[in-house]
Design a protein around this motif. Structure first.
Motif, PDB file in Angstrom:
ATOM      1  N   PRO A 133       0.844  -1.196   0.000  1.00 37.77           N
ATOM      2  CA  PRO A 133       0.000   0.000   0.000  1.00 37.77           C
ATOM      3  C   PRO A 133       0.886   1.256   0.000  1.00 37.77           C
ATOM      4  O   PRO A 133       2.070   1.189   0.358  1.00 37.77           O
ATOM      5  CB  PRO A 133      -0.788  -0.124   1.309  1.00 37.77           C
ATOM      6  N   PRO A 134       0.326   2.402  -0.397  1.00 33.71           N
ATOM      7  CA  PRO A 134       1.128   3.631  -0.471  1.00 33.71           C
ATOM      8  C   PRO A 134       1.779   4.027   0.854  1.00 33.71           C
ATOM      9  O   PRO A 134       2.862   4.611   0.859  1.00 33.71           O
ATOM     10  CB  PRO A 134       0.119   4.698  -0.919  1.00 33.71           C
ATOM     11  N   ASP A 135       1.152   3.703   1.968  1.00 36.61           N
ATOM     12  CA  ASP A 135       1.687   4.097   3.281  1.00 36.61           C
ATOM     13  C   ASP A 135       2.481   2.982   3.961  1.00 36.61           C
ATOM     14  O   ASP A 135       2.639   2.974   5.180  1.00 36.61           O
ATOM     15  CB  ASP A 135       0.544   4.545   4.188  1.00 36.61           C
ATOM     16  N   ALA A 136       3.015   2.051   3.191  1.00 36.76           N
ATOM     17  CA  ALA A 136       3.706   0.884   3.741  1.00 36.76           C
ATOM     18  C   ALA A 136       4.872   1.281   4.635  1.00 36.76           C
ATOM     19  O   ALA A 136       5.681   2.136   4.283  1.00 36.76           O
ATOM     20  CB  ALA A 136       4.207  -0.003   2.605  1.00 36.76           C
ATOM     21  N   ARG A 137       4.899   0.649   5.805  1.00 33.99           N
ATOM     22  CA  ARG A 137       6.015   0.827   6.741  1.00 33.99           C
ATOM     23  C   ARG A 137       6.477  -0.568   7.146  1.00 33.99           C
ATOM     24  O   ARG A 137       5.758  -1.279   7.833  1.00 33.99           O
ATOM     25  CB  ARG A 137       5.579   1.634   7.947  1.00 33.99           C
ATOM     26  N   GLU A 138       7.675  -0.925   6.704  1.00 33.23           N
ATOM     27  CA  GLU A 138       8.183  -2.256   6.975  1.00 33.23           C
ATOM     28  C   GLU A 138       8.748  -2.368   8.394  1.00 33.23           C
ATOM     29  O   GLU A 138       9.108  -1.362   9.016  1.00 33.23           O
ATOM     30  CB  GLU A 138       9.248  -2.646   5.946  1.00 33.23           C
ATOM     31  N   ARG A 139       8.788  -3.615   8.862  1.00 28.57           N
ATOM     32  CA  ARG A 139       9.351  -3.916  10.187  1.00 28.57           C
ATOM     33  C   ARG A 139      10.130  -5.226  10.062  1.00 28.57           C
ATOM     34  O   ARG A 139       9.594  -6.234   9.602  1.00 28.57           O
ATOM     35  CB  ARG A 139       8.227  -4.062  11.212  1.00 28.57           C
ATOM     36  N   VAL A 140      11.367  -5.224  10.468  1.00 26.94           N
ATOM     37  CA  VAL A 140      12.221  -6.403  10.370  1.00 26.94           C
ATOM     38  C   VAL A 140      11.686  -7.504  11.286  1.00 26.94           C
ATOM     39  O   VAL A 140      11.347  -7.254  12.441  1.00 26.94           O
ATOM     40  CB  VAL A 140      13.682  -6.052  10.742  1.00 26.94           C
ATOM     41  N   SER A 141      11.606  -8.717  10.753  1.00 22.35           N
ATOM     42  CA  SER A 141      11.154  -9.867  11.543  1.00 22.35           C
ATOM     43  C   SER A 141      12.359 -10.623  12.098  1.00 22.35           C
ATOM     44  O   SER A 141      13.512 -10.321  11.764  1.00 22.35           O
ATOM     45  CB  SER A 141      10.318 -10.809  10.667  1.00 22.35           C
ATOM     46  N   ALA A 142      12.081 -11.631  12.883  1.00 16.65           N
ATOM     47  CA  ALA A 142      13.138 -12.451  13.471  1.00 16.65           C
ATOM     48  C   ALA A 142      13.896 -13.252  12.409  1.00 16.65           C
ATOM     49  O   ALA A 142      15.009 -13.714  12.663  1.00 16.65           O
ATOM     50  CB  ALA A 142      12.534 -13.397  14.505  1.00 16.65           C
ATOM     51  N   GLU A 143      13.327 -13.407  11.213  1.00 17.73           N
ATOM     52  CA  GLU A 143      13.971 -14.204  10.166  1.00 17.73           C
ATOM     53  C   GLU A 143      14.961 -13.410   9.320  1.00 17.73           C
ATOM     54  O   GLU A 143      15.684 -13.980   8.511  1.00 17.73           O
ATOM     55  CB  GLU A 143      12.912 -14.823   9.260  1.00 17.73           C
ATOM     56  N   SER A 144      14.984 -12.096   9.489  1.00 20.21           N
ATOM     57  CA  SER A 144      15.827 -11.244   8.654  1.00 20.21           C
ATOM     58  C   SER A 144      16.799 -10.447   9.506  1.00 20.21           C
ATOM     59  O   SER A 144      16.497 -10.106  10.647  1.00 20.21           O
ATOM     60  CB  SER A 144      14.970 -10.251   7.866  1.00 20.21           C
ATOM     61  N   ASP A 145      17.923 -10.135   8.899  1.00 21.80           N
ATOM     62  CA  ASP A 145      18.866  -9.225   9.542  1.00 21.80           C
ATOM     63  C   ASP A 145      18.530  -7.777   9.197  1.00 21.80           C
ATOM     64  O   ASP A 145      18.867  -6.867   9.949  1.00 21.80           O
ATOM     65  CB  ASP A 145      20.297  -9.540   9.108  1.00 21.80           C
ATOM     66  N   ALA A 146      17.880  -7.573   8.043  1.00 22.15           N
ATOM     67  CA  ALA A 146      17.514  -6.219   7.607  1.00 22.15           C
ATOM     68  C   ALA A 146      16.461  -6.323   6.513  1.00 22.15           C
ATOM     69  O   ALA A 146      16.306  -7.361   5.870  1.00 22.15           O
ATOM     70  CB  ALA A 146      18.744  -5.486   7.068  1.00 22.15           C
ATOM     71  N   LEU A 147      15.739  -5.225   6.313  1.00 21.77           N
ATOM     72  CA  LEU A 147      14.818  -5.053   5.194  1.00 21.77           C
ATOM     73  C   LEU A 147      15.193  -3.759   4.501  1.00 21.77           C
ATOM     74  O   LEU A 147      15.645  -2.806   5.158  1.00 21.77           O
ATOM     75  CB  LEU A 147      13.371  -4.923   5.679  1.00 21.77           C
ATOM     76  N   GLY A 148      14.983  -3.697   3.205  1.00 18.72           N
ATOM     77  CA  GLY A 148      15.263  -2.455   2.507  1.00 18.72           C
ATOM     78  C   GLY A 148      14.511  -2.362   1.198  1.00 18.72           C
ATOM     79  O   GLY A 148      14.246  -3.376   0.545  1.00 18.72           O
ATOM     80  N   TRP A 149      14.150  -1.118   0.856  1.00 18.31           N
ATOM     81  CA  TRP A 149      13.516  -0.826  -0.436  1.00 18.31           C
ATOM     82  C   TRP A 149      14.616  -0.457  -1.416  1.00 18.31           C
ATOM     83  O   TRP A 149      15.481   0.371  -1.098  1.00 18.31           O
ATOM     84  CB  TRP A 149      12.547   0.345  -0.298  1.00 18.31           C
TER      85      TRP A 149
END
Length: 175
Positions: A133-149
């Motif tokens: 969605p246009p207002d997407a705000r990601e949050r890192v889960s326990a399975e990842s070291d990082a998230l990025g666009w």
């Protein structure tokens, strides 16, 4: 699990011809056990490449176990009603983004070797495109070291070998 298994057979059977389709159908000949991570020859997984609402970026995770940037996804669960639902659940859990919209048709079927539950195996990964969605705000889960666009022309390293070729079909799915 029968409903999920039937859906997996339908989805893989509908995939264009090729080695991945033939090998995945052969795996599914074993029955619903082919959806479980304990099945040594391999198992069906589901993943999704998340695309930004304006189609300018993709969301990737730096995977916590093999330390490469990849699309979101993982193992199917017995209560997933379909492979597509498993991909959407995984994308939502791993991104923390509510309101993701899944394109109903897979964009890829990939088979790759993995070390799973302490054993060598294969993931038969059904891959989908998901729109944020246009207002997407990601949050890192326990399975990842990082998230990025990332913009498609500015992808991070180290990047998993099969991730980059998902971008064009994911973007095309929402155009």
């Amino acid at each position: 699990m029968t409903e999920l298994y039937d859906d997996a057979v339908r989805v893989v059977s509908g995939w264009r011809t090729g080695e991945s389709r033939a090998r995945s159908l052969a795996l599914l000949d074993a029955g619903p056990v082919a959806l479980t991570r304990g099945y040594d020859p391999g198992h069906v997984t589901a993943s999704a490449l998340v695309v930004s609402a304006d189609l300018s970026r993709v969301l990737l995770c730096l995977h916590g176990k093999f330390h490469r940037w990849v699309q979101l996804g993982g193992h199917v669960e017995a209560d997933d009603p379909s492979i597509a639902a498993a991909a959407l659940r995984e994308a939502t859990e791993e991104s923390g983004i509510a309101g993701l919209r899944l394109h109903p048709e897979p964009i890829d079927l990939d088979i790759h070797p993995v070390r799973c539950a302490g054993r060598d195996s294969y993931h038969h990964d059904v891959r989908y495109a998901v729109l944020a969605p246009p207002d997407a705000r990601e949050r890192v889960s326990a399975e990842s070291d990082a998230l990025g666009w990332f913009r498609p022309d500015e992808l991070p390293t180290p990047l998993a070998s099969a991730t980059e070729h998902l971008i064009a079909p994911a973007l095309a799915a929402f155009r």
